[in-house]
Motif scaffolding. Structure first.
Motif, short mmCIF file in Angstrom:
data_model
loop_
_atom_site.label_atom_id
_atom_site.label_comp_id
_atom_site.label_asym_id
_atom_site.label_seq_id
_atom_site.Cartn_x
_atom_site.Cartn_y
_atom_site.Cartn_z
N ALA A 1 5.41 3.88 -7.13
CA ALA A 1 5.33 2.92 -8.22
C ALA A 1 5.67 3.50 -9.58
O ALA A 1 6.21 2.81 -10.45
N SER A 2 5.36 4.78 -9.79
CA SER A 2 5.59 5.39 -11.12
C SER A 2 6.83 6.27 -11.14
O SER A 2 7.02 7.05 -12.07
N GLY A 3 7.68 6.13 -10.14
CA GLY A 3 8.84 7.02 -10.04
C GLY A 3 10.14 6.47 -10.59
O GLY A 3 11.21 7.04 -10.35
N GLU A 39 0.83 -1.21 0.00
CA GLU A 39 0.00 0.00 0.00
C GLU A 39 0.86 1.26 0.00
O GLU A 39 0.59 2.22 -0.73
N ALA A 40 1.93 1.25 0.81
CA ALA A 40 2.82 2.41 0.88
C ALA A 40 3.58 2.61 -0.42
O ALA A 40 3.98 3.74 -0.75
N VAL A 58 12.47 6.03 2.13
CA VAL A 58 12.27 4.96 3.10
C VAL A 58 10.77 4.78 3.30
O VAL A 58 10.05 5.76 3.58
N LEU A 59 10.27 3.56 3.16
CA LEU A 59 8.85 3.31 3.34
C LEU A 59 8.48 3.35 4.83
O LEU A 59 9.32 3.07 5.68
N PRO A 60 7.23 3.71 5.14
CA PRO A 60 6.79 3.75 6.54
C PRO A 60 7.02 2.41 7.23
O PRO A 60 6.81 1.35 6.65
N ARG A 61 7.44 2.48 8.49
CA ARG A 61 7.77 1.27 9.26
C ARG A 61 6.53 0.72 9.97
O ARG A 61 5.72 1.48 10.48
#
Length: 353
Positions: A17-19, A11-12, A85-88
């Motif tokens: 995804a498009s970067g 979800e995060a 960094v994705l949310p932990r």
């Protein structure tokens, strides 16, 4: 995905995804350089200046072992760049050594924390209470592991002594030399779960990991005369087990300071919290107040005085750090207000010309 990818990270990932970036998990942290585990394989990575600036401003967190990150698939000279960094989901946090209010994240996205201590002369219930408070505050499940059973003359007495600290926390006695008790740990390891080991230097964390891995991946020092292994782990590293599951080894902790985890303290000392609920006064400090159920428990032997003393110490430490951070936040707010006022006054002066 065997690296521990799950719905929360999926979800995060939507915002990345498009970067033109891809996901990877931090496998090792060497301070200025990282090792990433990804679908492309293992690769070295660094942090670009933009992300470093965001970290300094508090707009991002510094990547640590266990983090999921977005990285550029195009690498230069074998090194790629971490872009976000994705949310932990969870994080193990301690006070940075020597710093009054700075936190240090030990590991991220951990499901289970093995609190490792050795059945030697260094066995310290007060230290384990501190580890329990930090583990509960992390959001992960704590499990107490007592190693070096082959060196202990009275294992059952030690088990009873430590089990009394947290009756609801699983406790396992193991020997990495003989293999005793190691198989029982597999109930916490496997699948996509991540297990982190924390404990003092020389308690046998690396030896235990080697036993679980079935190979000598971690260097282990020889035994000293005081029954302590020599500390060899110098960085945090994530191991992917061939049977499934992930294990994080950490360097031995000489200092494990609290970081405002009053909730973790309350959970680690739930027996004292339950006693306190029956005190005559709601604001009882458990010292000399009449009708104090906590003091009554220490007098009749139900509660060890040293456990109460450690509870007070950890509570005071967490409260003091919270006050320090509040004071610093107020000071920063005051400075920002002064800057805004000064800028507004300068603007008004320019308009009046």
């Amino acid at each position: 995905m065997k690296l521990g990818w799950g719905p929360s990270f999926q979800e995060a990932w939507g915002s990345h995804a498009s970067g033109g970036v891809e996901p990877a998990r931090i496998g090792a942290d060497y301070g200025v350089e990282y090792v990433l585990y990804s679908a492309r394989g293992d690769m070295r990575a660094t942090i670009p200046g933009r992300l470093r600036m965001a970290i300094r401003k508090g707009e991002s967190v510094r990547p640590v072992v266990g983090d999921w990150v977005a990285f550029e698939p195009q690498s230069q000279e074998g090194t790629t760049l971490i872009q976000a960094v994705l949310p932990r989901r969870t994080q193990l946090v301690r006070k940075a050594a020597g710093r009054a209010d700075e936190e240090q994240v030990v590991a991220a996205n951990v499901d289970v924390v093995f609190l490792v201590s050795a059945l030697t002369r260094d066995l310290n219930p007060r230290r384990l209470e501190r580890y329990l408070a930090v583990a509960w505050d992390s959001g992960a499940q704590p499990v107490v592991i007592l190693t070096k059973a082959d060196l202990c003359e009275d294992v059952e007495a030690a088990r009873e002594r430590i089990a009394a600290l947290a009756p609801d926390v699983p406790l396992h006695i193991v020997s990495s030399v003989t293999g005793e008790g190691v198989d029982a740990l597999w109930r916490y390891i496997g699948g996509t779960r991540t297990v982190a080991l924390i404990g003092s230097s020389g308690v046998g964390k690396s030896t235990l990991i080697n036993r679980v891995l079935g190979t000598a991946r971690q260097e282990v020092g020889e035994m000293r005369e005081d029954d302590k292994g020599r500390h060899t782990t110098t960085h945090r590293e994530l191991f992917v087990l061939p049977q499934g599951g992930l294990v994080i080894d950490t360097p031995g902790m000489r200092e494990l300071g609290m970081m405002e985890n009053e909730e973790g303290v309350r959970t680690a000392f739930v027996d004292i919290e339950e006693l306190a609920a029956t005190c005559r006064f709601n604001d009882c400090h458990h010292e000399n107040e009449p009708g104090c159920a906590v003091q009554a428990a220490t007098r009749d032997g139900r509660l060890a005085p040293e456990r109460l003393e450690n509870f007070r110490k950890l509570q005071q430490e967490a409260t003091r750090l919270e006050r320090q951070r509040d004071a610093q936040a107020q000071a920063r707010q005051k400075q920002e207000t002064k800057k805004t006022t000064r800028a507004f006054n300068d603007f008004q002066k320019k308009r009046g010309r």
